[in-house]
Design an enzyme around this catalytic site. Structure first.
Site, short mmCIF file in Angstrom:
data_model
loop_
_atom_site.label_atom_id
_atom_site.label_comp_id
_atom_site.label_asym_id
_atom_site.label_seq_id
_atom_site.Cartn_x
_atom_site.Cartn_y
_atom_site.Cartn_z
N ASP A 309 54.83 -19.77 92.74
CA ASP A 309 56.06 -19.08 93.12
C ASP A 309 56.02 -17.57 92.94
O ASP A 309 56.77 -16.85 93.62
CB ASP A 309 57.24 -19.67 92.36
CG ASP A 309 57.60 -21.06 92.84
OD1 ASP A 309 57.19 -21.42 93.97
OD2 ASP A 309 58.29 -21.81 92.12
N TYR A 394 64.16 -25.31 95.15
CA TYR A 394 64.40 -25.46 93.72
C TYR A 394 65.10 -24.26 93.12
O TYR A 394 64.85 -23.11 93.50
CB TYR A 394 63.07 -25.68 92.97
CG TYR A 394 62.79 -27.15 92.70
CD1 TYR A 394 63.60 -27.88 91.84
CD2 TYR A 394 61.74 -27.80 93.33
CE1 TYR A 394 63.36 -29.23 91.60
CE2 TYR A 394 61.49 -29.15 93.10
CZ TYR A 394 62.31 -29.85 92.23
OH TYR A 394 62.08 -31.19 92.00
N HIS A 443 55.60 -34.87 92.25
CA HIS A 443 55.07 -33.52 92.07
C HIS A 443 55.13 -33.12 90.60
O HIS A 443 55.85 -33.71 89.80
CB HIS A 443 55.84 -32.49 92.91
CG HIS A 443 57.31 -32.44 92.64
ND1 HIS A 443 58.19 -33.37 93.15
CD2 HIS A 443 58.06 -31.58 91.91
CE1 HIS A 443 59.42 -33.08 92.75
NE2 HIS A 443 59.36 -32.00 91.99
#
Length: 690
Positions: A309, A394, A443
Site C-alpha cells: 500500500d 480497506y 488473504h
C-alpha cells in the site's frame, strides 16, 4: 565582483530551469527527514536547527526513468540535488512508477473504446450496461509476471457504493507498458470462467451462442451501509469534566508526562518523533512503514494479487474523520496537507484526531480482603493519536496510544469491504461464498512498524528473556526433585542473530536495553510485546518476495543508518521483482548491534478468511495487531503510582474525597447528572477472629 555576480545569476538560472522542468512532471512532494545526528544535536541545544528540505519525485516519462530530488532550504529553496542513486543505488525505471490519475483516465478511455464499445450486446444482456449504466474497474497487482511488465488484469464490478462485493464475472488483461497510450492493447479476457485471446473472439463466440452466458439479474442491496433501523437513543459519549489534560501546538503534543512531535507522510502514513516520558526520550521515531496483503483466487484478478500500500500512498488516503464515530465527538482534530498526484497541495480537514480516553478497565487495582482492608485502584486513561486511511476497499485505523505507565502502543485495525471475485467451479478452495456468485478471497494482512527506541541514549543492546523448566532438588529435602521455571537471559550480538523469523520459536521477552541500571541493579530497558495473528509469509522462492522481505520477521533489529530509513518504497508495487528497497539487505551485512543505535522493525497482522459476517463490512473487532513498548526495569517502580488519578479507600473513608475524587464527582457543579458515589466493598470481607 561582476564575475562573481554573473556566476550567481547563472547558478540561479540553472536552478530555475531545473525547477520549472521538474514542476511540469512532479508527482510527489514530501518532507525530507534530516539526519538523526543533526536533529539530536539541535534538541540537545549544541547545534543549530537542521535545514528544512523537501523530497520531490519526478516521472521523466520521455526519458524512461524516475528521479528523486532534494530541494532546500525551505521555504525559499536555492538548491536542488538528485539523490536517486545515493538513496537506492540503482536507476529507477519508468515502469516502476505508480499509476497516476492521468494514466487511470487513459485506461478508462481505452477500455471504453477497445472493449465496451465492441461488446455492447454482451454488456447489456449480461450486466445491464448501456450509455447510462457502467461497470467499475478494480485492478490486480503486481502488473505482470516479470520485471519490465506493466500488464494489469482489471476486474469489473457493479456500479454501487460497495462495489467490491459485487463482482460480475468479467476481467480484462491490458498491456499498458508504453508511455504512449496508442500502443496499449488487450491481451486476454475472462468471461464467466472462460478465457478469450481477443475482444473479437469473445464477441464472435458470444453471438454464436458457444459460450456459457451470464444472464443479468438485479442484485440485492447487501452492500449498503445505510442504517436499517432508526436509533432510539444515542450511545455513550466522551466528555472532559474539567477540560482537556493535553495540548496540541502545531505538530507538538503535551499530555501529562508525555510529549511528542507528529507527522503524516503521504506514502507511509502516521509517524511520531522525539517521544518523551518525564522528559526522557524513549523513542526517536515510531512510524508506520508498510501494509501488505497476499490473496488467493482461481481467477486472474486476484490469483497473483499482492498489495503493497505504500506504493499507492497510505497517508495519501487519510480523509476527514467523522466526529463521534471515527473519534470521540470532543476529540481535537488536526488538518493535514499533501501533494501527491495533484496540481497543488491539498488540505485534508480533520484527518488526524487526538483524545484522552478511558480505556474501559482499571490500569491497576487491588482489594485487600485478608489482613489489611483497603481498596486501591486507578482508571486507565490514555492519550490516543489516530488517523484512518481508506485505501481502496480497506480502511485501516492507526492508533498510537500513550499510557500513564510509560508504555506506548502502536496498533492497527482493519475494516471496510473485503475484496471478492466471481464464483466459478473450484473457487471455494480460496475462500467462502458470502453472497450470490460472490467469493470472499482468503488473504493475509502484514503491517510493518519502525521503532527507533533510544533507551537512555543511542548506545543500546538487544536482549531476550524467556523461561525454561529446570529439575532442581528441594533445599529442605535434597533427595526430592521438582521441575521449576527458571529465567533465561541472552544478549544477541549481530543483526542476523536478532532477525527473529515468523514460523520459528522466538523468546517471549524482547528488549532494547541500556547498560545503565535501575535501583535494583537491572539494566534499564523497554520491551517489545508484539500482538499478531499473521498468516504464512510468501515463500522466499517466489520472485516477488524480496519486495516484502521485512514480513519474514516478527522483529528484526538493525543498526541505525540514515541510508536505511524505510522498509519499503514507492516503487515496490510496480517493480516488485527488482525492488528499489530490499529489506533483507539491511540484515545481510550482519553488523554488530552491541552498544549501537538500534532500530526495531516490527511486523504484525492477521490472516483473513472472509465469511458471511464480513458482509457488508469487515469489523474492527478481532481484525488487527500491534506492538506495545513497555518499560522493563526502566524505572524503580511503576510510574503511574504518582498519578493524581489514583484512588485509595479504607474502611470509614468510603465517602471521603481526600484520596478519591470519584466520591465527590456527583456534587461537582459542572458534572452531568450522576448517581451518588457509594462503596460497600468492605462488607463480607474475611475476618480472622474467634
Amino acid at each position: 565582483m561582476v564575475e562573481r555576480r554573473m556566476n550567481s545569476l547563472v547558478k540561479w538560472a540553472l536552478i530555475l530551469f531545473v525547477l520549472v522542468s521538474i514542476i511540469l512532471n512532479i508527482v510527489l512532494i514530501d518532507l525530507s527527514l534530516p539526519k538523526k545526528v543533526d536533529v539530536l544535536a539541535y534538541l540537545s541545544e549544541t547545534s543549530p536547527k537542521p535545514v528544512r528540505e523537501a523530497t520531490a519525485v519526478v516521472f521523466h516519462g520521455s526519458k524512461g526513468y524516475i528521479k528523486e530530488y532534494v530541494v532546500g532550504p525551505l521555504p525559499n529553496p536555492t538548491y536542488i540535488r538528485d539523490v536517486t542513486l545515493e538513496k537506492y543505488g540503482i536507476t529507477l525505471p519508468i515502469n516502476a512508477r505508480t499509476v497516476t490519475i492521468g494514466e487511470y483516465n487513459l485506461l478508462f478511455k481505452f477500455l471504453d473504446a477497445e472493449v465496451f464499445s465492441k461488446l455492447k450486446k454482451l454488456m447489456k444482456e449480461s450486466f445491464d450496461v448501456d450509455e447510462n449504466k457502467k461497470l467499475n474497474p478494480f485492478e490486480q497487482m503486481p502488473r505482470g509476471l516479470r520485471s519490465g511488465d506493466r500488464k494489469t488484469w482489471i476486474s469489473f464490478f457493479r456500479d454501487v457504493s460497495g462495489m467490491y462485493i459485487h463482482p460480475v464475472g468479467f476481467e480484462v488483461l491490458v498491456d499498458h507498458g508504453s508511455v504512449d497510450a496508442s500502443q496499449w492493447k488487450v491481451e486476454m479476457l475472462l468471461y464467466n470462467g472462460q478465457y478469450f485471446n481477443t475482444v473479437e473472439e469473445l464477441k464472435q463466440k458470444y453471438d454464436a451462442m458457444s459460450v456459457k452466458k451470464i444472464a443479468y439479474k438485479e442484485s440485492p442491496d447487501y452492500d449498503s451501509l445505510k442504517p436499517k433501523n432508526k436509533p432510539l437513543q444515542i450511545g455513550p459519549q466522551l466528555f472532559y469534566a474539567e477540560g482537556k489534560r493535553y495540548s496540541v501546538s502545531n505538530n507538538h503534543v503535551l499530555y501529562l508526562d508525555w510529549s511528542f512531535a507528529f507527522g503524516l507522510s503521504s506514502l507511509t502514513g502516521m509517524k511520531v518523533f522525539d517521544v518523551r516520558f518525564k522528559n526522557e526520550r524513549i523513542a526517536y521515531e515510531l512510524s508506520v512503514q508498510e501494509a501488505m496483503s497476499v490473496y488467493g483466487s482461481l481467477t486472474p484478478g486476484m490469483i497473483l494479487t499482492k498489495f503493497l500500500d505504500s506504493s499507492i500512498g497510505i497517508g495519501r488516503f487519510a480523509h476527514e474523520l467523522a466526529r463521534g464515530v471515527d473519534c470521540p465527538y470532543e476529540a481535537t482534530y488536526v488538518d493535514t496537507y499533501r501533494y501527491i498526484d495533484v496540481q497543488a497541495p491539498v488540505r485534508y480537514r480533520n484527518s488526524i484526531c487526538i483524545f484522552e480516553h478511558n480505556m474501559g478497565q482499571p490500569l491497576r487495582r487491588h482489594f485487600g480482603d485478608f489482613f489489611h482492608k483497603s481498596y486501591g485502584g486507578m482508571v486507565n486513561s490514555a492519550l490516543v493519536f489516530r488517523t484512518i486511511t481508506a485505501i481502496g476497499n480497506y480502511d485501516y485505523m492507526w492508533d498510537f496510544i500513550f499510557y500513564q505507565t510509560g508504555a506506548v502502543e502502536a496498533k492497527v485495525h482493519a475494516t471496510g469491504y473485503i475484496s471478492s471475485s466471481y464464483l466459478v467451479d473450484g473457487s471455494q478452495k480460496y475462500g467462502h461464498q458470502v453472497a450470490e456468485n460472490v467469493l470472499g478471497n482468503i488473504h493475509t494482512h502484514f503491517i510493518n512498524f519502525k521503532v527507533d527506541l533510544d533507551v537512555l541514549g543511542e548506545r543500546n543492546v538487544f536482549q531476550t528473556k524467556d523461561m525454561e523448566y529446570v529439575n532442581v532438588s528441594l533445599p529442605w529435602k535434597t533427595d526430592h526433585y521438582a521441575m521449576v521455571p527458571q529465567l533465561v537471559e541472552k544478549q544477541l550480538k549481530t543483526e542476523q542473530e536478532a532477525a527473529l523469523r515468523y514460523g520459528t520459536k522466538t523468546p517471549r521477552y524482547l528488549h532494547i536495553a541500556s547498560n545503565k541500571t535501575n535501583k535494583w541493579g537491572h539494566q534499564r530497558s523497554y520491551r517489545l510485546q508484539v500482538f499478531s495473528f499473521t498468516g504464512d509469509h510468501l515463500p522466499e522462492s517466489e520472485p516477488e518476495e524480496r519486495s516484502m522481505s521485512w514480513a519474514r520477521y516478527k522483529v528484526a533489529i538493525t543498526k541505525y543508518k540514515d541510508s536505511e530509513q524505510t522498509s519499503s518504497s514507492l516503487y515496490s508495487q510496480n517493480n516488485i521483482w527488482s525492488p528499489a528497497v530490499d529489506f533483507s539487505k539491511y540484515i545481510a551485512d550482519d553488523e554488530s548491534i552491541e552498544d549501537q543505535d538500534l532500530v526495531a522493525w516490527v511486523t504484525t497482522g492477521f490472516l483473513h478468511i472472509p465469511h458471511a459476517e464480513d458482509i457488508p463490512n469487515t469489523v474492527t473487532v478481532g481484525n488487527g495487531g500491534g506492538v506495545l513498548l513497555r518499560p522493563h526495569n526502566y524505572f524503580d517502580e511503576d510510574p503511574s503510582i504518582h498519578s493524581a488519578d489514583s484512588v485509595y479507600i479504607k474502611p470509614g473513608s468510603e465517602n471521603s474525597c481526600e484520596n478519591n475524587r470519584m466520591a465527590c464527582l456527583a456534587k461537582e457543579t459542572c458534572s452531568p447528572v450522576l448517581e451518588p458515589f457509594t462503596y460497600n466493598g468492605f462488607e463480607g470481607v474475611m475476618k480472622f477472629e474467634d
